[in-house]
Motif scaffolding. Structure first.
Motif, PDB file in Angstrom:
ATOM      1  N   THR A 117       0.822  -1.215   0.000  1.00 18.97           N
ATOM      2  CA  THR A 117       0.000   0.000   0.000  1.00 18.97           C
ATOM      3  C   THR A 117       0.850   1.257   0.000  1.00 18.97           C
ATOM      4  OG1 THR A 117      -1.795  -1.134   1.157  1.00 18.97           O
ATOM      5  CG2 THR A 117      -1.794   1.266   1.220  1.00 18.97           C
ATOM      6  N   ASP A 118       1.771   1.370   0.947  1.00 24.80           N
ATOM      7  CA  ASP A 118       2.494   2.621   1.140  1.00 24.80           C
ATOM      8  C   ASP A 118       3.583   2.862   0.090  1.00 24.80           C
ATOM      9  OD1 ASP A 118       0.865   2.657   3.309  1.00 24.80           O
ATOM     10  OD2 ASP A 118       2.429   2.866   4.801  1.00 24.80           O
ATOM     11  N   LEU A 119       4.231   1.805  -0.356  1.00 25.00           N
ATOM     12  CA  LEU A 119       5.319   1.980  -1.324  1.00 25.00           C
ATOM     13  C   LEU A 119       4.872   1.646  -2.741  1.00 25.00           C
ATOM     14  CD1 LEU A 119       8.196   2.722  -1.936  1.00 25.00           C
ATOM     15  CD2 LEU A 119       8.901   0.398  -1.285  1.00 25.00           C
ATOM     16  N   ARG A 120       4.380   0.435  -2.953  1.00 23.11           N
ATOM     17  CA  ARG A 120       3.891   0.070  -4.289  1.00 23.11           C
ATOM     18  C   ARG A 120       2.756   1.007  -4.709  1.00 23.11           C
ATOM     19  NH1 ARG A 120       2.883  -4.312  -7.974  1.00 23.11           N
ATOM     20  NH2 ARG A 120       0.674  -4.415  -8.563  1.00 23.11           N
ATOM     21  N   GLY A 121       1.873   1.344  -3.772  1.00 26.42           N
ATOM     22  CA  GLY A 121       0.767   2.234  -4.097  1.00 26.42           C
ATOM     23  C   GLY A 121       1.247   3.598  -4.549  1.00 26.42           C
ATOM     24  N   THR A 122       2.271   4.116  -3.908  1.00 30.30           N
ATOM     25  CA  THR A 122       2.838   5.400  -4.336  1.00 30.30           C
ATOM     26  C   THR A 122       3.510   5.269  -5.697  1.00 30.30           C
ATOM     27  OG1 THR A 122       3.170   6.083  -2.034  1.00 30.30           O
ATOM     28  CG2 THR A 122       4.457   7.236  -3.711  1.00 30.30           C
ATOM     29  N   PHE A 123       4.238   4.183  -5.893  1.00 32.83           N
ATOM     30  CA  PHE A 123       4.881   3.935  -7.192  1.00 32.83           C
ATOM     31  C   PHE A 123       3.853   3.882  -8.319  1.00 32.83           C
ATOM     32  CE2 PHE A 123       5.664   0.447 -10.237  1.00 32.83           C
ATOM     33  CZ  PHE A 123       6.621   1.061 -11.028  1.00 32.83           C
ATOM     34  N   LEU A 124       2.794   3.105  -8.115  1.00 35.16           N
ATOM     35  CA  LEU A 124       1.786   2.979  -9.166  1.00 35.16           C
ATOM     36  C   LEU A 124       1.091   4.311  -9.431  1.00 35.16           C
ATOM     37  CD1 LEU A 124       0.159  -0.457  -8.232  1.00 35.16           C
ATOM     38  CD2 LEU A 124       1.683   0.028 -10.175  1.00 35.16           C
ATOM     39  N   SER A 125       0.787   5.039  -8.372  1.00 36.83           N
ATOM     40  CA  SER A 125       0.138   6.339  -8.550  1.00 36.83           C
ATOM     41  C   SER A 125       1.020   7.267  -9.367  1.00 36.83           C
ATOM     42  CB  SER A 125      -0.178   6.960  -7.185  1.00 36.83           C
ATOM     43  OG  SER A 125      -1.065   6.143  -6.446  1.00 36.83           O
ATOM     44  N   MET A 126       2.303   7.333  -9.026  1.00 36.70           N
ATOM     45  CA  MET A 126       3.229   8.174  -9.775  1.00 36.70           C
ATOM     46  C   MET A 126       3.361   7.706 -11.223  1.00 36.70           C
ATOM     47  SD  MET A 126       6.217   8.555  -6.903  1.00 36.70           S
ATOM     48  CE  MET A 126       7.347   9.377  -8.014  1.00 36.70           C
ATOM     49  N   LYS A 127       3.453   6.406 -11.407  1.00 35.83           N
ATOM     50  CA  LYS A 127       3.629   5.841 -12.749  1.00 35.83           C
ATOM     51  C   LYS A 127       2.554   6.334 -13.708  1.00 35.83           C
ATOM     52  CE  LYS A 127       3.797   1.369 -15.145  1.00 35.83           C
ATOM     53  NZ  LYS A 127       3.888  -0.105 -14.974  1.00 35.83           N
ATOM     54  N   TYR A 128       1.312   6.324 -13.248  1.00 34.52           N
ATOM     55  CA  TYR A 128       0.213   6.708 -14.136  1.00 34.52           C
ATOM     56  C   TYR A 128      -0.075   8.203 -14.117  1.00 34.52           C
ATOM     57  CZ  TYR A 128      -0.411   1.839 -15.179  1.00 34.52           C
ATOM     58  OH  TYR A 128      -0.187   0.559 -15.633  1.00 34.52           O
ATOM     59  N   GLU A 129       0.238   8.885 -13.030  1.00 37.07           N
ATOM     60  CA  GLU A 129       0.103  10.346 -13.021  1.00 37.07           C
ATOM     61  C   GLU A 129       1.122  11.000 -13.947  1.00 37.07           C
ATOM     62  OE1 GLU A 129      -1.344  10.503  -8.327  1.00 37.07           O
ATOM     63  OE2 GLU A 129       0.742  10.883  -8.879  1.00 37.07           O
ATOM     64  N   LEU A 130       2.313  10.439 -13.985  1.00 33.31           N
ATOM     65  CA  LEU A 130       3.383  11.029 -14.777  1.00 33.31           C
ATOM     66  C   LEU A 130       3.099  10.983 -16.275  1.00 33.31           C
ATOM     67  CD1 LEU A 130       6.400   9.644 -12.747  1.00 33.31           C
ATOM     68  CD2 LEU A 130       6.031  12.068 -13.266  1.00 33.31           C
ATOM     69  N   ARG A 131       2.354  10.018 -16.731  1.00 31.31           N
ATOM     70  CA  ARG A 131       2.148   9.863 -18.171  1.00 31.31           C
ATOM     71  C   ARG A 131       1.407  11.040 -18.803  1.00 31.31           C
ATOM     72  NH1 ARG A 131       1.322   3.274 -18.828  1.00 31.31           N
ATOM     73  NH2 ARG A 131       3.371   2.733 -17.940  1.00 31.31           N
ATOM     74  N   PRO A 132       0.262  11.460 -18.279  1.00 30.32           N
ATOM     75  CA  PRO A 132      -0.356  12.662 -18.867  1.00 30.32           C
ATOM     76  C   PRO A 132       0.471  13.922 -18.638  1.00 30.32           C
ATOM     77  CG  PRO A 132      -1.583  11.943 -16.913  1.00 30.32           C
ATOM     78  CD  PRO A 132      -0.619  10.857 -17.262  1.00 30.32           C
ATOM     79  N   MET A 133       1.170  13.993 -17.514  1.00 29.59           N
ATOM     80  CA  MET A 133       2.024  15.155 -17.258  1.00 29.59           C
ATOM     81  C   MET A 133       3.158  15.218 -18.271  1.00 29.59           C
ATOM     82  SD  MET A 133       2.261  15.187 -13.090  1.00 29.59           S
ATOM     83  CE  MET A 133       0.792  15.443 -12.087  1.00 29.59           C
ATOM     84  N   LEU A 134       3.713  14.076 -18.602  1.00 25.00           N
ATOM     85  CA  LEU A 134       4.792  14.032 -19.586  1.00 25.00           C
ATOM     86  C   LEU A 134       4.278  14.457 -20.960  1.00 25.00           C
ATOM     87  CD1 LEU A 134       7.766  13.276 -20.070  1.00 25.00           C
ATOM     88  CD2 LEU A 134       7.009  10.930 -20.516  1.00 25.00           C
ATOM     89  N   ALA A 135       3.075  14.017 -21.307  1.00 25.85           N
ATOM     90  CA  ALA A 135       2.498  14.374 -22.607  1.00 25.85           C
ATOM     91  C   ALA A 135       2.223  15.866 -22.708  1.00 25.85           C
ATOM     92  CB  ALA A 135       1.210  13.578 -22.830  1.00 25.85           C
ATOM     93  N   GLN A 136       1.821  16.493 -21.609  1.00 25.54           N
ATOM     94  CA  GLN A 136       1.481  17.918 -21.642  1.00 25.54           C
ATOM     95  C   GLN A 136       2.673  18.816 -21.336  1.00 25.54           C
ATOM     96  OE1 GLN A 136      -1.568  17.377 -18.739  1.00 25.54           O
ATOM     97  NE2 GLN A 136      -0.332  18.020 -16.988  1.00 25.54           N
ATOM     98  N   GLY A 137       3.735  18.231 -20.749  1.00 31.95           N
ATOM     99  CA  GLY A 137       4.957  18.988 -20.503  1.00 31.95           C
ATOM    100  C   GLY A 137       4.990  19.766 -19.214  1.00 31.95           C
ATOM    101  N   PHE A 138       4.121  19.432 -18.266  1.00 34.96           N
ATOM    102  CA  PHE A 138       4.141  20.097 -16.967  1.00 34.96           C
ATOM    103  C   PHE A 138       3.337  19.284 -15.963  1.00 34.96           C
ATOM    104  CE2 PHE A 138       0.566  21.825 -19.361  1.00 34.96           C
ATOM    105  CZ  PHE A 138      -0.491  21.646 -18.472  1.00 34.96           C
ATOM    106  N   GLY A 139       3.574  19.584 -14.687  1.00 37.04           N
ATOM    107  CA  GLY A 139       2.832  18.929 -13.621  1.00 37.04           C
ATOM    108  C   GLY A 139       3.614  18.943 -12.325  1.00 37.04           C
ATOM    109  N   SER A 140       2.919  18.666 -11.233  1.00 35.31           N
ATOM    110  CA  SER A 140       3.551  18.595  -9.921  1.00 35.31           C
ATOM    111  C   SER A 140       2.950  17.441  -9.139  1.00 35.31           C
ATOM    112  CB  SER A 140       3.342  19.908  -9.158  1.00 35.31           C
ATOM    113  OG  SER A 140       3.911  19.834  -7.861  1.00 35.31           O
TER     114      SER A 140
END
Length: 253
Positions: A117-140
């Motif tokens: 939950t605490d580690l894998r869950g954070t990894f998975l959340s980041m993995k999929y959050e980063l994809r649209p951010m990478l496509a748009q060129g910004f995010g936090s």
């Protein structure tokens, strides 16, 4: 409502209670459209209701962050028809309670649950959050850690290992995606006053925990949320890869 986040979108995991709910309320109060994700639909609905009653815009999605498909779906919901995700706040987590045991006696099942939950869950959340951010060129992205992210805590092997891992993921992602306009930071939170914090704990245990914070008290959820909003905002535009203590001095010892 403060509108300096007007037109932005955010996903907040663990958004049904505690720190996650406070972050969702704070972001929505600044004009952000917020999607709250978590395992308990009733508490997610409560958060959405609080936001909409205050004039904000929010929706919810059921999600166990240890489930990759569920996380991918939650991010899709947050991105919505607009096709963008400005902020990811990863607050979902569990602590394992107060069954304190040394490493030799620590339950493997509990350890695996903390990591899932605490580690894998954070990894998975980041993995999929980063994809649209990478496509748009910004995010936090802001990951919610704890004092156990940077110091050892006797008896909490699983939680401490998982939260240390969150800081490692944060710093690595900051290096990976800084050149692409994406900032990734973490909050090192002290003990926070949530509805469940004192449940099943003796007054002596609570007094000991409070005393570990030199400021003389534990945090209100809003105090963590305020730091999260700052890390999402342009006011922190030169801040990435950091583990920001919001801990009442807990890690200053």
């Amino acid at each position: 409502m403060n509108q300096h986040f007007e037109g932005t979108t955010a996903l907040v995991t663990g958004g049904g209670t505690g720190i996650g709910r406070a972050c969702a309320l704070a972001l929505a109060g600044a004009g952000c459209t917020v999607t709250v994700a978590g395992r308990t639909v009733t508490t997610l609905e409560e958060t959405v209701g609080m936001i909409t009653e205050a004039g904000g815009d929010a929706r919810h999605v059921e999600c166990d962050v240890s489930d990759e498909r569920a996380v991918a779906h939650a991010v899709q919901v947050a991105v919505g028809d607009g096709g963008r995700l400005d902020f990811g706040v990863n607050s979902a987590g569990i602590c394992g309670g107060d069954d304190l045991r040394g490493v030799a006696d620590y339950s493997t099942e509990t350890f695996d649950r903390m990591i899932a939950t605490d580690l894998r869950g954070t990894f998975l959340s980041m993995k999929y959050e980063l994809r649209p951010m990478l496509a748009q060129g910004f995010g936090s992205i802001v990951n919610i850690g704890s004092g156990a992210s940077v110091v050892g805590v006797a008896g909490f092997a699983g939680y401490t290992a998982a939260k240390h891992g969150v800081i490692g993921l944060t710093r690595t992602a900051a290096l990976d995606y800084g050149p692409h306009g994406i900032r990734v930071n973490a909050i090192v939170a002290g003990l926070v006053k949530t509805p469940l914090i004192a449940e099943g704990r003796s007054p002596h245990v609570m007094a000991t925990r409070v005393a570990a914070h030199p400021i003389g008290r534990i945090a209100e959820p809003q105090e963590i949320a305020d730091a999260v909003v700052w890390l999402c905002s342009a006011q922190s535009s030169f801040v990435t890869g950091t583990a920001l203590p919001v801990d009442g001095g807990y890690t200053a010892r």
